[in-house]
Design a protein around this motif. Structure first.
Motif, mmCIF file in Angstrom:
data_model
loop_
_atom_site.group_PDB
_atom_site.id
_atom_site.type_symbol
_atom_site.label_atom_id
_atom_site.label_comp_id
_atom_site.label_asym_id
_atom_site.label_seq_id
_atom_site.Cartn_x
_atom_site.Cartn_y
_atom_site.Cartn_z
ATOM 1 N N ASP A 96 0.822 -1.204 0.000
ATOM 2 C CA ASP A 96 0.000 0.000 0.000
ATOM 3 C C ASP A 96 0.861 1.262 0.000
ATOM 4 O O ASP A 96 0.474 2.293 -0.578
ATOM 5 C CB ASP A 96 -0.935 0.003 1.205
ATOM 6 C CG ASP A 96 -2.077 -0.988 1.053
ATOM 7 O OD1 ASP A 96 -2.394 -1.352 -0.106
ATOM 8 O OD2 ASP A 96 -2.642 -1.411 2.074
ATOM 9 N N ALA A 97 2.036 1.207 0.639
ATOM 10 C CA ALA A 97 2.942 2.357 0.616
ATOM 11 C C ALA A 97 3.460 2.606 -0.800
ATOM 12 O O ALA A 97 3.581 3.756 -1.242
ATOM 13 C CB ALA A 97 4.109 2.126 1.578
ATOM 14 N N VAL A 98 3.748 1.530 -1.520
ATOM 15 C CA VAL A 98 4.190 1.659 -2.908
ATOM 16 C C VAL A 98 3.081 2.240 -3.770
ATOM 17 O O VAL A 98 3.316 3.087 -4.638
ATOM 18 C CB VAL A 98 4.663 0.295 -3.454
ATOM 19 C CG1 VAL A 98 4.794 0.327 -4.967
ATOM 20 C CG2 VAL A 98 5.982 -0.099 -2.810
ATOM 21 N N LYS A 99 1.849 1.805 -3.535
ATOM 22 C CA LYS A 99 0.721 2.355 -4.285
ATOM 23 C C LYS A 99 0.586 3.858 -4.036
ATOM 24 O O LYS A 99 0.376 4.638 -4.976
ATOM 25 C CB LYS A 99 -0.578 1.643 -3.890
ATOM 26 C CG LYS A 99 -0.728 0.234 -4.431
ATOM 27 C CD LYS A 99 -2.084 -0.340 -4.039
ATOM 28 C CE LYS A 99 -2.313 -1.704 -4.654
ATOM 29 N NZ LYS A 99 -3.650 -2.253 -4.302
ATOM 30 N N LEU A 100 0.686 4.270 -2.783
ATOM 31 C CA LEU A 100 0.596 5.694 -2.462
ATOM 32 C C LEU A 100 1.724 6.457 -3.135
ATOM 33 O O LEU A 100 1.514 7.539 -3.695
ATOM 34 C CB LEU A 100 0.642 5.896 -0.945
ATOM 35 C CG LEU A 100 0.637 7.358 -0.474
ATOM 36 C CD1 LEU A 100 -0.636 8.072 -0.915
ATOM 37 C CD2 LEU A 100 0.795 7.429 1.050
ATOM 38 N N ALA A 101 2.930 5.876 -3.094
ATOM 39 C CA ALA A 101 4.081 6.532 -3.710
ATOM 40 C C ALA A 101 3.864 6.748 -5.205
ATOM 41 O O ALA A 101 4.108 7.845 -5.736
ATOM 42 C CB ALA A 101 5.336 5.690 -3.474
ATOM 43 N N ALA A 102 3.400 5.712 -5.890
ATOM 44 C CA ALA A 102 3.162 5.820 -7.330
ATOM 45 C C ALA A 102 2.039 6.808 -7.626
ATOM 46 O O ALA A 102 2.087 7.534 -8.630
ATOM 47 C CB ALA A 102 2.838 4.450 -7.910
ATOM 48 N N GLY A 103 1.038 6.859 -6.751
ATOM 49 C CA GLY A 103 -0.030 7.836 -6.921
ATOM 50 C C GLY A 103 0.472 9.251 -6.775
ATOM 51 O O GLY A 103 0.069 10.153 -7.524
ATOM 52 N N CYS A 104 1.377 9.474 -5.828
ATOM 53 C CA CYS A 104 1.965 10.803 -5.641
ATOM 54 C C CYS A 104 2.797 11.206 -6.858
ATOM 55 O O CYS A 104 2.742 12.362 -7.303
ATOM 56 C CB CYS A 104 2.846 10.814 -4.396
ATOM 57 S SG CYS A 104 1.942 10.689 -2.836
ATOM 58 N N ALA A 105 3.564 10.266 -7.410
ATOM 59 C CA ALA A 105 4.384 10.560 -8.591
ATOM 60 C C ALA A 105 3.500 10.951 -9.768
ATOM 61 O O ALA A 105 3.807 11.903 -10.506
ATOM 62 C CB ALA A 105 5.241 9.349 -8.941
ATOM 63 N N ALA A 106 2.408 10.228 -9.957
ATOM 64 C CA ALA A 106 1.504 10.534 -11.067
ATOM 65 C C ALA A 106 0.824 11.878 -10.865
ATOM 66 O O ALA A 106 0.692 12.673 -11.805
ATOM 67 C CB ALA A 106 0.457 9.423 -11.199
ATOM 68 N N ALA A 107 0.384 12.164 -9.636
ATOM 69 C CA ALA A 107 -0.259 13.447 -9.351
ATOM 70 C C ALA A 107 0.705 14.605 -9.557
ATOM 71 O O ALA A 107 0.315 15.668 -10.057
ATOM 72 C CB ALA A 107 -0.799 13.441 -7.919
ATOM 73 N N ASN A 108 1.960 14.401 -9.175
ATOM 74 C CA ASN A 108 2.973 15.435 -9.383
ATOM 75 C C ASN A 108 3.154 15.733 -10.873
ATOM 76 O O ASN A 108 3.327 16.885 -11.275
ATOM 77 C CB ASN A 108 4.293 14.995 -8.770
ATOM 78 C CG ASN A 108 5.402 16.014 -8.950
ATOM 79 O OD1 ASN A 108 5.563 16.918 -8.140
ATOM 80 N ND2 ASN A 108 6.177 15.899 -10.027
ATOM 81 N N ALA A 109 3.124 14.687 -11.702
ATOM 82 C CA ALA A 109 3.331 14.863 -13.141
ATOM 83 C C ALA A 109 2.214 15.686 -13.777
ATOM 84 O O ALA A 109 2.418 16.308 -14.823
ATOM 85 C CB ALA A 109 3.437 13.507 -13.834
ATOM 86 N N GLU A 110 1.064 15.712 -13.155
ATOM 87 C CA GLU A 110 -0.066 16.466 -13.697
ATOM 88 C C GLU A 110 0.027 17.957 -13.393
ATOM 89 O O GLU A 110 -0.754 18.747 -13.922
ATOM 90 C CB GLU A 110 -1.380 15.927 -13.131
ATOM 91 C CG GLU A 110 -1.755 14.542 -13.626
ATOM 92 C CD GLU A 110 -3.086 14.090 -13.063
ATOM 93 O OE1 GLU A 110 -3.912 13.596 -13.838
ATOM 94 O OE2 GLU A 110 -3.291 14.252 -11.838
#
Length: 317
Positions: free
Chosen positions: A272-286
Motif C-alpha cells: 500500500d505504501a508503494v501504491k501511495l508513492a506511485a499515486g503521488c508521482a503521477a499526481a505530481n506529473a499532472e
C-alpha cells in the motif's frame, strides 16, 4: 518527524514555453518559483501528505532568502545554516508543444569548513527529534562524499531510519554507511550497479545489487512510471496510472515522499505504501512544479496503481 537534508538547496524556477526554439526570443506563458532541491521537494510533498517534516541544509545570499521565504509560504518548518556564498538557481523549461523538458542547474555555493561544522552540530541536535533522515540531492562545492557518508553513519548509529537519494558518485560512498533505504532513478541505479536495466528482471537484479553494496532496502524508479522496491518478501513492482503529464520534474521526489509517508507515518503495508508513492508521482506529473499535488488526488490515483510481487515466481495482487 522526518528530517530532509538538502545540502545544495536552490531557488527552483519552472517556465512554460510553447514551441521552444533555441536562438529565438520567446515569452513564457506561465512561470513559478519556489524553494527547490530534492530534499525541499520531498519536504513539500511530505507536508501535503500530512507527515511531520522539517527541512534543513544550507542557504545563502538573496537566493537563500528566497528559499526561506518559499518554505515559509508552504508552511514547511526549516532550520537552514546561513552561508557566505549565494545559493544556486535551477531553471526548468517545459515545452507543452513537444513535451520536452529542459533543466539548467547551477553547481551551487562554496561551503566552508566552519559552515560544514555548524551544519553537523545542528543536525546532531535535530536528530534527537527525528524518526527518519533523508539525504537528497547533489553536493555543493566544499562538501565531499565522505562528509555525507559520515552524516549517514551518525544517523544510523542513533537507530534512525536513513534514506539516501543522490548522484551515483555520492551513492556509491554512502552505501558503505549502510543506509536504511536508497532511492535512485534508473540511470543512477544502473551506474551504481554496473549494468543496464533492459529486461524487467534487470530491475530486480539491480535492486539486489544495491542491497549487496550496503543498503537495507532499495527502490528504483524508471522514466516510464515503473518502480521496484526490495522487501523481506521479495521485490514489489508497480506501474503508475497513465495521466496527462504537464511536467515530470520532481515526480521521483514525490514518489519517495509518498513511500516514506506510507511506511513511517501512516503505517501502511509495503504494497500500500508503494501504491501511495506511485499515486503521488503521477499526481505530481499532472502539475507544474516539483512536489506539487493534492494529497486526496494522489490517494485516488493510488487505487489505480498496478502492483506485483516477485518472489521466486510472480503473482499479481
Amino acid at each position: 518527524m522526518i528530517l530532509t537534508v538538502t545540502l545544495n538547496a536552490a531557488v527552483a524556477r519552472t517556465m512554460v514555453v510553447p514551441s521552444l526554439n533555441f536562438g529565438q526570443r520567446h515569452r513564457a506563458s506561465e512561470s513559478i518559483s519556489r524553494a527547490g532541491g530534492k530534499g525541499m521537494n520531498i519536504a513539500r510533498s511530505l507536508r501535503e501528505l500530512g507527515a511531520p517534516v522539517l527541512a534543513t541544509g544550507f542557504a545563502g545570499g538573496r537566493s537563500g532568502d528566497a528559499i526561506r521565504d518559499g518554505l515559509s509560504e508552504a508552511s514547511i518548518p526549516f532550520d537552514l545554516v546561513e552561508i557566505a556564498s549565494s545559493s544556486r538557481t535551477s531553471t526548468a523549461i517545459v515545452d507543452p508543444t513537444s513535451g520536452v523538458q529542459t533543466e539548467i542547474n547551477e553547481h551551487g555555493p562554496l561551503i566552508t569548513q566552519a559552515e560544514a561544522r555548524e551544519f553537523t552540530r545542528r543536525l546532531e541536535f535535530l536528530m534527537e527529534y527525528a524518526s527518519a533522515v533523508v539525504f537528497a540531492g547533489s553536493l555543493p562545492e566544499g562538501i565531499d562524499e565522505d562528509f555525507l557518508a559520515g552524516l549517514v553513519h551518525r544517523s544510523r548509529e542513533r537507530g534512525i531510519f536513513t534514506v539516501v537519494d543522490s548522484t551515483p558518485q555520492v551513492l556509491k560512498v554512502a552505501l558503505k554507511a549502510r543506509p536504511s533505504l536508497v532511492s535512485p532513478n534508473q540511470g543512477e541505479a544502473e551506474s551504481v550497479a554496473g549494468f543496464d536495466f533492459i529486461e524487467e528482471d534487470d530491475f530486480s537484479r539491480g535492486t539486489a545489487r544495491l542491497v549487496e553494496l550496503g543498503a537495507e532496502r532499495a527502490c528504483v524508479t524508471s522514466p516510464e512510471g515503473h518502480s521496484y522496491l526490495t522487501t523481506a518478501d521479495g521485490v514489489i513492482s508497480a506501474q503508475a496510472p497513465r495521466v496527462e503529464a504537464r511536467s515530470t520534474i520532481g515526480s521521483g521526489d514525490a514518489y519517495l515522499a509518498g513511500l516514506l509517508s506510507g511506511m513511517l507515518h501512516r503505517n501502511l503495508s509495503a504494497v500500500d505504501a508503494v501504491k501511495l508513492a506511485a499515486g503521488c508521482a503521477a499526481a505530481n506529473a499532472e502539475t507544474l512544479g516539483a512536489g506539487s499535488f493534492e494529497a486526496r488526488h494522489a490517494e485516488e490515483l493510488a487505487e489505480e496503481v498496478q502492483v506485483e510481487v516477485h518472489s521466486g515466481g510472480k503473482h499479481r495482487l
